[in-house]
Design an enzyme around this catalytic site. Structure first.
Site, PDB file in Angstrom:
ATOM      1  N   GLY A 625       0.836  -1.205   0.000  1.00  0.00           N
ATOM      2  CA  GLY A 625       0.000   0.000   0.000  1.00  0.00           C
ATOM      3  C   GLY A 625       0.864   1.246   0.000  1.00  0.00           C
ATOM      4  N   THR A 626       0.195   2.386   0.069  1.00  0.00           N
ATOM      5  CA  THR A 626       0.926   3.643   0.048  1.00  0.00           C
ATOM      6  C   THR A 626       1.764   3.813   1.314  1.00  0.00           C
ATOM      7  OG1 THR A 626      -0.982   4.525  -1.096  1.00  0.00           O
ATOM      8  CG2 THR A 626       0.642   6.112  -0.340  1.00  0.00           C
ATOM      9  N   PHE A 627       1.210   3.397   2.442  1.00  0.00           N
ATOM     10  CA  PHE A 627       1.874   3.654   3.701  1.00  0.00           C
ATOM     11  C   PHE A 627       2.448   2.402   4.340  1.00  0.00           C
ATOM     12  CE2 PHE A 627      -1.472   6.872   3.345  1.00  0.00           C
ATOM     13  CZ  PHE A 627      -0.668   7.997   3.332  1.00  0.00           C
ATOM     14  N   SER A 628       2.105   1.251   3.788  1.00  0.00           N
ATOM     15  CA  SER A 628       2.537   0.044   4.466  1.00  0.00           C
ATOM     16  C   SER A 628       2.569  -1.136   3.503  1.00  0.00           C
ATOM     17  CB  SER A 628       1.571  -0.275   5.608  1.00  0.00           C
ATOM     18  OG  SER A 628       0.284  -0.490   5.075  1.00  0.00           O
ATOM     19  N   VAL A 630       1.844  -5.339   3.493  1.00  0.00           N
ATOM     20  CA  VAL A 630       1.173  -6.354   4.294  1.00  0.00           C
ATOM     21  C   VAL A 630       1.806  -7.720   4.037  1.00  0.00           C
ATOM     22  CG1 VAL A 630      -1.034  -7.415   4.844  1.00  0.00           C
ATOM     23  CG2 VAL A 630      -0.951  -5.034   4.126  1.00  0.00           C
ATOM     24  N   ASP A 739      -6.132   6.618   2.788  1.00  0.00           N
ATOM     25  CA  ASP A 739      -5.796   5.795   1.620  1.00  0.00           C
ATOM     26  C   ASP A 739      -6.919   4.806   1.318  1.00  0.00           C
ATOM     27  OD1 ASP A 739      -2.979   3.622   0.734  1.00  0.00           O
ATOM     28  OD2 ASP A 739      -4.405   4.742  -0.486  1.00  0.00           O
TER      29      ASP A 739
END
Ligand SMILES: *[C@@H]1O[C@H](CO)[C@@H](O)[C@H](O)[C@H]1NC(C)=O
Ligand SMILES: *[C@@H]1O[C@H](CO)[C@@H](O)[C@H](O)[C@H]1NC(C)=O
Ligand SMILES: *[C@@H]1O[C@H](CO)[C@@H](O)[C@H](O)[C@H]1NC(C)=O
Ligand SMILES: *[C@@H]1O[C@H](CO)[C@@H](O)[C@H](O)[C@H]1NC(C)=O
Ligand SMILES: *[C@@H]1O[C@H](CO)[C@@H](O)[C@H](O)[C@H]1NC(C)=O
Ligand SMILES: *[C@@H]1O[C@H](CO)[C@@H](O)[C@H](O)[C@H]1NC(C)=O
Ligand SMILES: *[C@@H]1O[C@H](CO)[C@@H](O)[C@H](O)[C@H]1NC(C)=O
Ligand SMILES: *[C@@H]1O[C@H](CO)[C@@H](O)[C@H](O)[C@H]1NC(C)=O
Ligand SMILES: *[C@@H]1O[C@H](CO)[C@@H](O)[C@H](O)[C@H]1NC(C)=O
Length: 894
Positions: A625-628, A630, A739
């Site tokens: 993702g944009t921030f993380s 998984v 997001d």
């Protein structure tokens, strides 16, 4: 002589086996070994990691089925594996009966050697990027029963060699760039049941010979450039159930022989140039469900014989030249849900017999010359949601009984000759939300205060009447209002202070001599020196202060953004290097500095070290993702976890670790069935990991774009509502999501959606000074247009992103896709569909919208919601809570 490397082993085996086997068995064995070698080569080329030589039984490899009596490959199903590469070698699997490569990323030409697979019965190459011409060698696949080449980039004509495919039952060529005409030899494919070639560039006439395809059940050729008449012979096909010829250039009459088709249930011939009347033989089609012939040049009276089609649910004859009245017999159509006859020359009374229909949902008589009155029993029995009577010559008063139309979503009565006052009972139509239009009539008297009860209404137009008195303060109850028009009446007094009013353009209030206040440039002081004007002055100066203050903030924010962007890039690069270094050495034990599990009975099952180690292995990666990122982590206890590794983009997170941990803990208590709750966290070496339950059904994005699953609209709608509910709940707590995307929604084992990445939104709380980070927030394709200049994530911004997710659900298209054209994303593609002359049906996923009338109707309603959500002006987008209501509203009651 140099032997190929495999030879010694193979020859050894063959010699070894020779003593036991007869010569024919030997041939088989040799072929088998060759086949396995071929499969290994294919696996290597297509990067199928799970096809390996360690497991010698290739029949167990993913996608492969073998014949039961020998081990040759019978079926190869590699659909939806995100594959690309050279598929030429597949042509060496000589015994193949089924080859399904649909929904991958294959490109280039379709290899002509596939024509050597003489046993092939099913070939599906659809939903790829294959280009060039259809190879004529496919005509050698004499055993083929199904050929699906749809949704590729295929060009040129349909090759005549395909004429040889005499066993063909399904031929699907839709959504390509094929041109030329539909070959006459299609008529020789006597076993054909399904023929689709819609959304191509086919021209010429529909061949007469199609009539000899007696087994044909579905013919769909919409959105081409076909011309000439609808051949009479088409209706010799006794089994035809669905006929779709919409959006072509067909001319001539609708043949009388149409009445021969006893099982025809869906006829869609709209957007052509058809002329003449509808033959009365239409009444012989007892199974007729759906008749759509709008936007042609049809004329004559609407035949009463339609009333014999007792299962008719939709009749759309809009924008033609029909004259006369609506036959009284239409009252017999008990299943009728939509009657759309707008844009004709029909007159007479509003047909009360139809209004008795229990299933009637939409009555659109607009833009005709209906000259009766609105009957008092207008809504005695019906489930009417759309009553569209605008642009007619309807006389008399609006009956008080209009208040019985409690299911109405839209009421259009504009441009008629209505007299009298507006009945206060309209305030009872609590569901009214799309529009209430009473404009251009002869209505007088005051606006009833009861209108204020319409708290879902988005658009109110009472312009161009003789309405008088003040605009009631009670209208502030219309909490969803976006558009208003009070112009050209006799209203007077101050315009109530109500955001939707002041946000409207001046023209919405012009033409009322006595009105004053914002947004009109008429001060109430000059009209009437009452005490109320001080209030306005106060407001104005307050506004100015806000603007000045806001500008300062914006400048500060933009500077911060630039700085943070630089810092972020630097850190990311560093982090990437670190990550690379880390991957090289997974044996190194991670040093856990902190960790906690919030749920007591899970404490035993979760091992922090195993959690951290799992994030060091790329193969555990599930989603980026944009921030993380998984990861899936398997605990020694057997429990599976989803681990979210935050990108180390904001060091303040680490510095304020305690604060962060408190936030995460708080979030774990935040209870909503559509939000993903953290169940714990682990911190090691400056890396923050958040733990969640593992959802085996994957993300919404995977679910939507997996074409192996049969799509189901009900599941999709309930997912759409769930996501909206999750977001509405967040907004209620003033949490803005940073997001929103279909990849950040996971599905639990019951396909209940859980919105993820909520923590990030909380940790980077935009209202707490870190707002500037929002400038980089969001995933490509979901970012609302206003970000470009505001650099702020807002609740309306969230609504936009949600709208994109909803469009994805409706269209099964990715938010960004090259096929939309340069610079066009899903939102633009959908919003510009009318301008391209496309109907909503061409936008919606037809695998869903053509299943049933009820599904189609709900999808159209949901499309409207999605269009509202993705309005380019943030103020025009509904609130998330409102979105939930609108979506719940569209579910068809049983
Ligand atoms: C297959 O065997 C080789 C050699 O024994 C090994 O290196 C490789 O990891 C194995 N592949 C798999 C997928 O187990
Ligand atoms: C295997 O079975 C198929 C049909 O099931 C048959 O056509 C084929 O000849 C059989 N092959 C052998 C080697 O028996
Ligand atoms: C694909 O592979 C075949 C040989 O297996 C080769 O002849 C062909 O040129 C390749 N095609 C492309 C586009 O690379
Ligand atoms: C495919 O079939 C054609 C015609 O029978 C033949 O000439 C060609 O060699 C075959 N190609 C392969 C790769 O088997
Ligand atoms: C392609 O067409 C075949 C035959 O009609 C059908 O069974 C198959 O589901 C289609 N493939 C896709 C991905 O829709
Ligand atoms: C196709 O049908 C036409 C007549 O309908 C016939 O003349 C022609 O020979 C047929 N072609 C084949 C290959 O059967
Ligand atoms: C009308 O629809 C019902 C329910 O789908 C079906 O049972 C019936 O056969 C249909 N009637 C006709 C005349 O096709
Ligand atoms: C009304 O119908 C006529 C005839 O179909 C059409 O030309 C016109 O554009 C329609 N007007 C509106 C406002 O829809
Ligand atoms: C409506 O118009 C038609 C045709 O112009 C006319 O014959 C009829 O009398 C009118 N009906 C009413 C109620 O005015």
């Amino acid at each position: 002589m140099k032997a190929p490397p495999k030879m010694p082993f193979l020859s050894f085996l063959i010699i070894f086996l020779f003593g036991f086997l007869s010569s024919s068995q030997l041939v088989v064995t040799t072929r088998l070994l060759n086949e396995q070698a071929t499969l290994l080569a294919i696996g290597k080329e297509l990067k199928l990691s799970n096809w390996d030589g360690n497991n010698s039984n290739h029949c167990t490899w993913i996608g492969i089925s073998c014949y039961s009596n020998n081990s040759f490959v019978e079926k190869l199903d590699l659909s939806s594996h995100a594959l690309q590469g050279n598929i030429t070698l597949i042509s060496e699997l000589k015994s193949l009966k089924l080859l399904d490569l649909s929904n991958n990323f294959f490109n280039g030409k379709i290899p002509s050697v596939l024509g050597n697979l003489s046993e092939l019965e099913f070939l599906d190459l659809s939903f790829n990027n294959f280009g060039g011409s259809i190879p004529l060698e496919l005509g050698r696949l004499r055993n083929l029963k199904a050929l699906n080449l749809s949704n590729n980039l295929l060009m040129n004509v349909i090759p005549n060699e395909l004429e040889e495919l005499e066993k063909l039952e399904d031929l699907q060529l839709y959504t390509n760039r094929l041109n030329g005409s539909i070959p006459h030899w299609v008529g020789n494919l006597t076993h054909l049941r399904v023929f689709t070639a819609y959304e191509n560039e086919l021209s010429g006439v529909i061949p007469n010979t199609l009539g000899s395809v007696s087994e044909l059940e579905l013919l769909n050729l919409h959105s081409n450039q076909l011309e000439g008449t609808i051949p009479e012979s088409l209706f010799a096909m006794e089994k035809l159930e669905t006929l779709v010829l919409t959006q072509n250039r067909l001319t001539g009459n609708i043949p009388k022989s149409i009445g021969n088709c006893k099982v025809l249930s869906s006829i869609r011939i709209g957007n052509n140039n058809l002329i003449g009347g509808i033959p009365s033989e239409i009444g012989n089609i007892s199974s007729l469900n759906y008749f759509e012939a709008d936007n042609n040049n049809l004329s004559g009276e609407i035949v009463k014989e339609f009333s014999k089609c007792s299962n008719l649910t939709l009749l759309n004859l809009a924008s033609n030249g029909f004259v006369g009245t609506i036959p009284f017999e239409f009252g017999l159509l008990g299943s009728l849900q939509e009657l759309i006859v707008s844009g004709n020359n029909l007159f007479g009374e509003i047909p009360t017999s139809i209004l008795k229909g229990k299933n009637l949902n939409k009555l659109d008589l607009s833009n005709n010359t209906f000259n009766g009155t609105i009957p008092e029993n207008i809504c005695n029995t019906s489930r009417l949601q759309y009553l569209i009577l605008g642009q007619n010559s309807i006389k008399g008063e609006i009956p008080n009984e209009i208040g019985n139309c409690i299911k109405l979503l839209e009421l259009q009565l504009g441009s008629n000759y209505l007299t009298g006052t507006i009945p206060p009972e309209i305030g009872r139509i609590k569901n009214l939300q799309i529009a209430l239009n009473l404009s251009f009539n002869h209505l007088h008297g005051q606006l009833p205060e009861e209108l204020g009860r319409l708290d879902k209404l988005v658009s109110l137009d009472v312009s161009n009447n003789q309405l008088s008195g003040a605009i009631p303060l009670a209208l502030k109850g219309m909490q969803s209002l976006i558009e208003v028009n009070f112009s050209n009446n006799r209203f007077k007094g101050p315009i109530p202070f109500f955001v939707p009013f002041q946000k409207s353009s001046i023209s919405s209030f012009l033409g009322n001599k006595g009105l004053c206040g914002e947004p009109l440039n008429v001060s109430c002081e000059s009209l009437n020196s009452s005490g109320s004007d001080a209030y306005y002055h106060h407001k104005v100066s307050y506004k100015i202060v806000l603007v000045v203050f806001g500008t300062g903030l914006a400048v500060f924010a933009s500077v911060t953004v630039v700085v943070i962007l630089f810092m972020k890039r630097e850190r990311q690069e560093k982090a990437e290097q670190e990550a690379k270094a880390g991957n090289d050495d997974t044996s190194k034990k991670p040093v856990i500095s902190e960790g906690n599990v919030f749920i007591e009975n899970l404490k035993q099952a979760i091992d922090f070290e195993a959690v951290a180690t799992a994030t060091l292995k790329d193969s555990n990666k599930v989603n980026i993702g944009t921030f993380s990122t998984v990861y899936k982590a398997e605990m020694p206890s057997g429990m599976n976890l989803s681990v979210r590794r935050l990108k180390s983009m904001d060091k303040t997170l680490v510095h304020h670790r305690n604060k962060m941990i408190r936030e995460v803990e708080k979030l774990s208590k935040l209870s909503h069935e559509n939000l993903m709750k953290p169940i714990g966290y682990v911190v090691f070496e400056d890396i923050v990991l958040l733990l969640h339950h593992y959802c085996p059904n994957g993300t919404l994005s995977q679910f939507l774009h997996d074409h192996t699953k049969k799509p189901n609209w009900q599941t999709r709608l309930s997912i759409a509502i769930g996501v909206a509910e999750g977001l509405a709940f967040l907004h209620q707590l003033a949490i803005i999501h940073l997001d929103i995307s279909s990849s950040n929604v996971v599905l639990d084992s019951n396909y209940n959606p859980l919105v993820g990445e909520v923590e990030i939104s909380k940790l980077l709380d935009p209202s707490k000074g870190t707002a500037s980070i929002s400038a980089v927030a969001g995933s490509f394709g979901y970012i609302p247009p206003e970000y470009a200049y505001t650099m702020q994530v807002t609740a309306p911004g969230n609504v936009y992103s949600y709208g994109v997710v909803l469009l994805e659900i409706l269209t099964t298209r990715l938010p960004v896709d090259e096929s939309f054209g340069e610079g066009i994303d899903l939102v633009k593609w959908v919003h510009t569909a009318p301008a391209r002359g496309e109907t909503p049906e061409q936008i919606l996923d037809s695998r869903l919208s053509t299943v049933s009338f009820a599904w189609r109707k709900e999808m159209l309603a949901a499309l409207k919601v999605a269009l509202l959500c993705t309005e380019s002006t943030p103020a025009k987008r509904p609130k998330m809570k409102k979105v939930v209501e609108m979506l719940q509203e569209i579910i068809t009651p049983n």
